[in-house]
Design a protein around this motif. Structure first.
Motif, PDB file in Angstrom:
ATOM      1  N   TYR A 125      -5.476   4.774   7.897  1.00  0.00           N
ATOM      2  CA  TYR A 125      -6.276   4.136   8.945  1.00  0.00           C
ATOM      3  C   TYR A 125      -5.974   2.658   9.151  1.00  0.00           C
ATOM      4  O   TYR A 125      -6.291   2.111  10.204  1.00  0.00           O
ATOM      5  CB  TYR A 125      -7.770   4.312   8.649  1.00  0.00           C
ATOM      6  CG  TYR A 125      -8.240   5.734   8.844  1.00  0.00           C
ATOM      7  CD1 TYR A 125      -8.491   6.231  10.117  1.00  0.00           C
ATOM      8  CD2 TYR A 125      -8.420   6.578   7.761  1.00  0.00           C
ATOM      9  CE1 TYR A 125      -8.927   7.532  10.304  1.00  0.00           C
ATOM     10  CE2 TYR A 125      -8.856   7.899   7.933  1.00  0.00           C
ATOM     11  CZ  TYR A 125      -9.099   8.363   9.206  1.00  0.00           C
ATOM     12  OH  TYR A 125      -9.517   9.656   9.389  1.00  0.00           O
ATOM     13  N   GLY A 126      -5.413   1.987   8.171  1.00  0.00           N
ATOM     14  CA  GLY A 126      -5.066   0.582   8.329  1.00  0.00           C
ATOM     15  C   GLY A 126      -6.266  -0.280   8.675  1.00  0.00           C
ATOM     16  O   GLY A 126      -7.313  -0.203   8.036  1.00  0.00           O
ATOM     17  N   GLN A 127      -6.138  -1.083   9.718  1.00  0.00           N
ATOM     18  CA  GLN A 127      -7.204  -1.991  10.118  1.00  0.00           C
ATOM     19  C   GLN A 127      -8.431  -1.241  10.644  1.00  0.00           C
ATOM     20  O   GLN A 127      -9.528  -1.801  10.691  1.00  0.00           O
ATOM     21  CB  GLN A 127      -6.692  -2.945  11.213  1.00  0.00           C
ATOM     22  CG  GLN A 127      -5.594  -3.888  10.737  1.00  0.00           C
ATOM     23  CD  GLN A 127      -6.063  -4.809   9.630  1.00  0.00           C
ATOM     24  OE1 GLN A 127      -7.116  -5.411   9.733  1.00  0.00           O
ATOM     25  NE2 GLN A 127      -5.273  -4.926   8.572  1.00  0.00           N
ATOM     26  N   ALA A 128      -8.258   0.035  10.998  1.00  0.00           N
ATOM     27  CA  ALA A 128      -9.385   0.836  11.489  1.00  0.00           C
ATOM     28  C   ALA A 128     -10.110   1.546  10.351  1.00  0.00           C
ATOM     29  O   ALA A 128     -11.011   2.352  10.585  1.00  0.00           O
ATOM     30  CB  ALA A 128      -8.882   1.866  12.501  1.00  0.00           C
ATOM     31  N   ILE A 141      -5.675  -2.896  -3.086  1.00  0.00           N
ATOM     32  CA  ILE A 141      -4.367  -3.027  -3.736  1.00  0.00           C
ATOM     33  C   ILE A 141      -4.561  -3.421  -5.200  1.00  0.00           C
ATOM     34  O   ILE A 141      -3.976  -2.843  -6.111  1.00  0.00           O
ATOM     35  CB  ILE A 141      -3.494  -4.074  -3.015  1.00  0.00           C
ATOM     36  CG1 ILE A 141      -2.995  -3.518  -1.679  1.00  0.00           C
ATOM     37  CG2 ILE A 141      -2.296  -4.481  -3.882  1.00  0.00           C
ATOM     38  CD1 ILE A 141      -2.312  -4.538  -0.791  1.00  0.00           C
ATOM     39  N   ASN A 142      -5.407  -4.423  -5.433  1.00  0.00           N
ATOM     40  CA  ASN A 142      -5.693  -4.865  -6.800  1.00  0.00           C
ATOM     41  C   ASN A 142      -6.332  -3.760  -7.628  1.00  0.00           C
ATOM     42  O   ASN A 142      -6.051  -3.615  -8.824  1.00  0.00           O
ATOM     43  CB  ASN A 142      -6.621  -6.084  -6.772  1.00  0.00           C
ATOM     44  CG  ASN A 142      -5.872  -7.380  -6.571  1.00  0.00           C
ATOM     45  OD1 ASN A 142      -4.897  -7.646  -7.242  1.00  0.00           O
ATOM     46  ND2 ASN A 142      -6.332  -8.195  -5.635  1.00  0.00           N
ATOM     47  N   ILE A 160       0.845  -1.205   0.000  1.00  0.00           N
ATOM     48  CA  ILE A 160       0.000   0.000   0.000  1.00  0.00           C
ATOM     49  C   ILE A 160       0.875   1.248   0.000  1.00  0.00           C
ATOM     50  O   ILE A 160       0.613   2.214  -0.724  1.00  0.00           O
ATOM     51  CB  ILE A 160      -0.940  -0.011   1.226  1.00  0.00           C
ATOM     52  CG1 ILE A 160      -1.977  -1.132   1.078  1.00  0.00           C
ATOM     53  CG2 ILE A 160      -1.639   1.341   1.402  1.00  0.00           C
ATOM     54  CD1 ILE A 160      -2.715  -1.464   2.355  1.00  0.00           C
ATOM     55  N   TYR A 161       1.946   1.212   0.793  1.00  0.00           N
ATOM     56  CA  TYR A 161       2.877   2.342   0.862  1.00  0.00           C
ATOM     57  C   TYR A 161       3.549   2.577  -0.496  1.00  0.00           C
ATOM     58  O   TYR A 161       3.627   3.709  -0.977  1.00  0.00           O
ATOM     59  CB  TYR A 161       3.927   2.056   1.934  1.00  0.00           C
ATOM     60  CG  TYR A 161       5.039   3.079   1.999  1.00  0.00           C
ATOM     61  CD1 TYR A 161       4.812   4.341   2.552  1.00  0.00           C
ATOM     62  CD2 TYR A 161       6.312   2.787   1.514  1.00  0.00           C
ATOM     63  CE1 TYR A 161       5.827   5.289   2.610  1.00  0.00           C
ATOM     64  CE2 TYR A 161       7.332   3.721   1.561  1.00  0.00           C
ATOM     65  CZ  TYR A 161       7.081   4.976   2.109  1.00  0.00           C
ATOM     66  OH  TYR A 161       8.085   5.908   2.158  1.00  0.00           O
ATOM     67  N   LEU A 169      -6.764   5.006  -1.542  1.00  0.00           N
ATOM     68  CA  LEU A 169      -5.482   4.391  -1.189  1.00  0.00           C
ATOM     69  C   LEU A 169      -4.819   5.120  -0.027  1.00  0.00           C
ATOM     70  O   LEU A 169      -4.269   4.498   0.881  1.00  0.00           O
ATOM     71  CB  LEU A 169      -4.567   4.384  -2.415  1.00  0.00           C
ATOM     72  CG  LEU A 169      -3.339   3.486  -2.377  1.00  0.00           C
ATOM     73  CD1 LEU A 169      -3.732   2.020  -2.259  1.00  0.00           C
ATOM     74  CD2 LEU A 169      -2.502   3.685  -3.636  1.00  0.00           C
ATOM     75  N   ARG A 170      -4.884   6.454  -0.044  1.00  0.00           N
ATOM     76  CA  ARG A 170      -4.301   7.239   1.045  1.00  0.00           C
ATOM     77  C   ARG A 170      -5.041   6.974   2.350  1.00  0.00           C
ATOM     78  O   ARG A 170      -4.433   6.878   3.415  1.00  0.00           O
ATOM     79  CB  ARG A 170      -4.371   8.735   0.701  1.00  0.00           C
ATOM     80  CG  ARG A 170      -3.487   9.165  -0.459  1.00  0.00           C
ATOM     81  CD  ARG A 170      -2.007   9.152  -0.101  1.00  0.00           C
ATOM     82  NE  ARG A 170      -1.703  10.069   0.985  1.00  0.00           N
ATOM     83  CZ  ARG A 170      -1.509  11.373   0.830  1.00  0.00           C
ATOM     84  NH1 ARG A 170      -1.628  11.930  -0.361  1.00  0.00           N
ATOM     85  NH2 ARG A 170      -1.207  12.123   1.865  1.00  0.00           N
TER      86      ARG A 170
END
Length: 258
Positions: A154-157, A226-227, A123-124, A148-149
């Motif tokens: 937030y990740g998992q949140a 990501i895809n 993702i980064y 994407l940003r």
């Protein structure tokens, strides 16, 4: 004609427009129900047999197909497990994202915790590519609100409803009103304590044009997004990211990184 007469006509005209809009939306949602019937028939199942697979009564299932009962998030998950593409159910269109364009990159990553970190790395890296392409262009401000940003932030949140609400610049109360929900229920949805039913998914898709599956908890959303962005890269960009990804992965395997 008096000013009040013109005002009344204007009000009537606006009311008619709203009725037409609602009517069109209702008509379109009926297609969702038609696709549910189409899916059952594609499995060569009767309503009784389909109801058994969903662990509900035939009467309840009949109500689902005619719209008298909502297709809950739990039923959407069960239908997904039977092979129904939720994006197709809601939008009438299939996507190619579920083909897992980058799945081969993660195949060698067996440890679940390590796999999570490698997805965060991907993702980064994707964000670097897309930010570089837009930072000097007219889309730079829009990029700040990229899906994407938000995922990186937030990740998992991460919450799709939060993303859409902020994208639309609405408060929680305003967003709840837009969706015809009480504020308590909306807050639970945004925190993902509960998930939307098919009718609400349809409304969210119309407002955001985001894949409906991302509002549910039935797929690996990080991998899906990501895809989604991976499919927009050129062959050269993909090769560069793959090389960086492989180099870091090899370093990890060699215990050069802790």
């Amino acid at each position: 004609m008096s000013l009040s007469g013109h005002a009344n006509i204007a009000l009537l005209f606006n009311h008619m427009k709203e009725l037409i809009k609602v009517g069109l939306q209702m008509g379109k949602y009926e297609y969702v129900l038609e696709r549910l019937v189409e899916f059952r028939k594609s499995l060569n199942l009767t309503q009784v047999q389909m109801a058994e697979k969903l662990n509900i009564s035939q009467e309840q299932y009949s109500y689902l197909e005619n719209g008298k009962v909502k297709i809950t998030a739990e039923l959407l998950e069960a239908l997904n497990e039977l092979g129904l593409n939720v994006n197709y159910l809601i939008t009438g269109e299939y996507d190619d994202i579920c083909k897992n364009l980058v799945s081969d990159i993660f195949e060698s990553v067996k440890n679940e915790e390590y796999r999570k970190k490698m997805k965060r790395l991907m993702i980064y890296l994707l964000n670097i590519v897309f930010i570089k392409e837009t930072m000097d262009g007219p889309e730079a401000e829009e990029e700040e609100q990229s899906l994407l940003r938000y995922l990186e932030k937030y990740g998992q949140a991460f919450s799709m409803l939060l993303y859409v609400r902020e994208k639309l610049h609405l408060s929680q109360i305003a967003m709840a009103d837009e969706l015809g929900l009480g504020i308590k229920k909306y807050r639970k949805l945004e925190k993902e304590l509960i998930y939307p039913d098919a009718e609400l998914l349809f409304a969210l898709w119309q407002k955001s044009n985001c894949p409906p599956v991302l509002f549910l908890n039935i797929c690996d959303r990080e991998l899906y997004i990501i895809n989604l962005f991976w499919s927009e890269l050129s062959k050269e960009q993909r090769m560069k990211i793959e090389d960086i990804f492989r180099d870091i992965e090899q370093c990890c395997k060699n215990n050069l990184l802790q």
